[in-house]
Motif scaffolding. Structure first.
Motif, PDB file in Angstrom:
ATOM      1  N   THR A   1       0.976  -1.189  -0.223  1.00 54.43           N
ATOM      2  CA  THR A   1       0.104   0.038   0.015  1.00 54.43           C
ATOM      3  C   THR A   1       0.797   1.228   0.075  1.00 54.43           C
ATOM      4  O   THR A   1       1.597   1.318   0.942  1.00 54.43           O
ATOM      5  CB  THR A   1      -0.958   0.090   1.247  1.00 54.43           C
ATOM      6  OG1 THR A   1      -1.735  -1.166   1.193  1.00 54.43           O
ATOM      7  CG2 THR A   1      -1.888   1.348   1.317  1.00 54.43           C
ATOM      8  N   ILE A   2       0.638   2.054  -1.031  1.00 55.40           N
ATOM      9  CA  ILE A   2       1.442   3.529  -1.072  1.00 55.40           C
ATOM     10  C   ILE A   2       0.502   4.667  -0.899  1.00 55.40           C
ATOM     11  O   ILE A   2      -0.572   4.669  -1.219  1.00 55.40           O
ATOM     12  CB  ILE A   2       2.055   3.407  -2.614  1.00 55.40           C
ATOM     13  CG1 ILE A   2       3.169   2.374  -2.804  1.00 55.40           C
ATOM     14  CG2 ILE A   2       2.599   4.861  -2.663  1.00 55.40           C
ATOM     15  CD1 ILE A   2       3.640   2.396  -4.150  1.00 55.40           C
ATOM     16  N   GLU A   3       0.955   5.250   0.213  1.00 52.15           N
ATOM     17  CA  GLU A   3       0.157   6.270   0.680  1.00 52.15           C
ATOM     18  C   GLU A   3       0.539   7.689  -0.081  1.00 52.15           C
ATOM     19  O   GLU A   3       1.608   7.742  -0.328  1.00 52.15           O
ATOM     20  CB  GLU A   3       0.158   6.372   2.190  1.00 52.15           C
ATOM     21  CG  GLU A   3      -0.314   5.105   2.833  1.00 52.15           C
ATOM     22  CD  GLU A   3      -0.216   4.996   4.292  1.00 52.15           C
ATOM     23  OE1 GLU A   3       0.465   5.970   4.986  1.00 52.15           O
ATOM     24  OE2 GLU A   3      -0.787   4.198   5.093  1.00 52.15           O
ATOM     25  N   LYS A   4      -0.293   8.504   0.102  1.00 52.84           N
ATOM     26  CA  LYS A   4       0.222  10.224  -0.311  1.00 52.84           C
ATOM     27  C   LYS A   4       1.538  10.646   0.111  1.00 52.84           C
ATOM     28  O   LYS A   4       2.185  11.103  -0.746  1.00 52.84           O
ATOM     29  CB  LYS A   4      -1.221  11.083  -0.103  1.00 52.84           C
ATOM     30  CG  LYS A   4      -0.956  12.287  -0.739  1.00 52.84           C
ATOM     31  CD  LYS A   4      -2.083  13.324  -0.482  1.00 52.84           C
ATOM     32  CE  LYS A   4      -1.931  14.561  -1.363  1.00 52.84           C
ATOM     33  NZ  LYS A   4      -3.107  15.624  -0.870  1.00 52.84           N
ATOM     34  N   ASP A   5       1.492  10.237   1.314  1.00 52.85           N
ATOM     35  CA  ASP A   5       2.898  10.927   1.946  1.00 52.85           C
ATOM     36  C   ASP A   5       4.003  10.204   1.325  1.00 52.85           C
ATOM     37  O   ASP A   5       5.182  10.801   1.380  1.00 52.85           O
ATOM     38  CB  ASP A   5       2.887  10.706   3.361  1.00 52.85           C
ATOM     39  CG  ASP A   5       1.930  11.677   4.135  1.00 52.85           C
ATOM     40  OD1 ASP A   5       1.588  12.673   3.619  1.00 52.85           O
ATOM     41  OD2 ASP A   5       1.622  11.430   5.247  1.00 52.85           O
TER      42      ASP A   5
END
Length: 453
Positions: free
Chosen positions: A18-22
């Motif tokens: 999972t790649i988050e915005k940050d």
């Protein structure tokens, strides 16, 4: 960012990332700022376009690139750090992969199938016995090499009478005859036609040249001489192949030259030509030098056979291994899209067999602490160069020529992998010969060759 890995059956893994915005936003902002500095948009001075406009035009594409780069980096970093022995490359899981909206979304989940190598252990020691075949360099092999060198240094000389046993070569003028046996008006004429009667296919036609002398005129029929080869007839008569198929005429052949091939004498001139001036002083030393060369050439064949036998022994010792068959087929198909499923079906079993040996060899290389340096690859390239020259009887090539030839090979990336593999095999073979018990056997070259049948 969150990464998890499930490996329930040990060979089929499921990696979720999972790649988050940050994780990606700092890189996106940096790239968009660079875009703004360089953007040339009508109505705005260079570098002064509103950031909102830049984001609308380029934001989604930049986000996709940043996420994909981060995705690739993090997957392989995770695989490496967690020592997962992945086979092939990660494949997107079509069932569990959520739909992605790069335009509106901020967090992105990716799910990949990972093919994992089966767990096994292979160890070899002096308790393991493997055959090693030493090829005897006998007089027959040396005689063959002597004959080859003498033939390569031989020459043609003019003689007066044809001898079939000597494979003499004739040169003569050919003229087509008519039905009455006279020179045909407007018929085929070939001057200085080269002919080796010993290669004529039909004995009756071949015998016409027995004992022929310079100046003799022989009457023969090319079509009868070569009944099954229009190519040879067309080449001899300098005509098209379809014309040769219908050619039935007799021809006269007036011999203008008889050449006989004579092998070089076993003398100092030949010794110097083969091994360099002064390297060999007499026939005995010449034969000893040849025997050394043959033994060196055969050493590579002996070692190759040994590694083949080590492979068979190790594969049997390891036994059957379970591979993620369906996933590997998908990976193979993905890498060979232009060839299709039939290619995968036809080649998959052989691919798995090679994969099994690759995994075994990796463990053997690690166990023997083999490391291949640039110098090892260069040495292999020089060996390959030396072998190529040796095929043409060139055994005294100066070192600088071998260096240049090897350097040229190493400049081509297509050669590097094969040279590295060969270097690994050579070092592994040398190491294993000192690990396992060698069951040494002496065989003739013929017997050795039969081992591969």
């Amino acid at each position: 960012m969150n990464i998890s890995f499930e490996n329930a059956d040990k060979i089929n893994g499921l990696l979720t990332l999972t790649i988050e915005k940050d994780d990606y936003q700092p890189e996106v902002d940096k790239i968009l700022k660079d875009y703004r500095k360089k953007a040339n948009i009508p109505g705005f001075r260079p570098g002064q376009a509103p950031m909102g406009l830049i984001k609308r035009q380029y934001g989604t594409a930049v986000k996709v690139d940043a996420v994909n780069k981060l995705l690739g980096d993090k997957i392989y970093e995770y695989i490496r750090e967690n020592k997962i022995q992945m086979l092939g490359e990660p494949m997107p899981n079509t069932e569990k992969q959520p739909e992605l909206d790069f335009e509106k979304g901020e967090n992105f989940e990716f799910v990949f199938d990972i093919a994992v190598a089966p767990e096994f252990k292979i160890e070899l020691s002096d308790q393991d016995s493997v055959d090693y075949y030493n090829i005897e360099v006998d007089d027959k092999l040396v005689d063959q090499q002597v004959d080859m060198f003498a033939s390569r240094a031989g020459h043609y000389e003019k003689v007066e009478e044809y001898d079939a046993a000597q494979n003499d070569m004739l040169k003569g003028d050919m003229r087509e005859l008519d039905a009455e046996g006279n020179t045909k008006e407007g018929g085929i004429v070939v001057e200085s036609a080269v002919l080796m009667p010993s290669y004529i296919k039909v004995d009756e036609q071949k015998a016409l040249f027995d004992g022929a002398k310079l100046g003799n005129i022989i009457t023969f029929n090319p079509k009868k001489a070569y009944p099954d080869s229009d190519v040879e007839v067309s080449s001899l008569l300098k005509i098209e192949k379809d014309q040769a198929a219908n050619m039935t005429s007799d021809f006269t052949y007036q011999i203008t030259e008889i050449s006989r091939f004579t092998k070089a004498e076993l003398n100092q001139e030949l010794f110097d030509q083969v091994y360099g001036e002064g390297a060999v002083a007499d026939e005995k030393a010449f034969r000893e030098k040849i025997a050394e060369g043959i033994k060196l050439q055969l050493q590579g064949d002996q070692d190759y056979k040994f590694l083949v036998d080590v492979r068979a022994y190790a594969e049997k010792k390891v036994g059957e291994l379970q591979f993620p068959t369906e996933l590997l087929k998908k990976i193979m198909l993905n890498n060979n899209k232009d060839k299709g499923e039939k290619f995968v079906d036809d080649n998959f079993d052989a691919s798995i067999k090679e994969l099994k040996w690759h995994l075994i060899k990796e463990q053997l290389v690690a166990a023997t602490a083999i490391k291949v340096e640039d110098a090892d690859v260069k040495a292999v390239a020089k060996l390959a160069a030396r072998a190529q020259f040796a095929q043409y009887g060139m055994n005294n090539i100066p070192e600088e020529y071998l260096e240049k030839y090897a350097d040229d090979m190493l400049k081509d990336r297509k050669n590097i992998d094969s040279l590295v593999d060969r270097a690994v095999d050579m070092k592994l073979t040398a190491a294993l010969k000192g690990v396992v018990k060698l069951n040494e056997k002496t065989v003739s070259l013929d017997e050795f060759n039969k081992l591969f049948q």
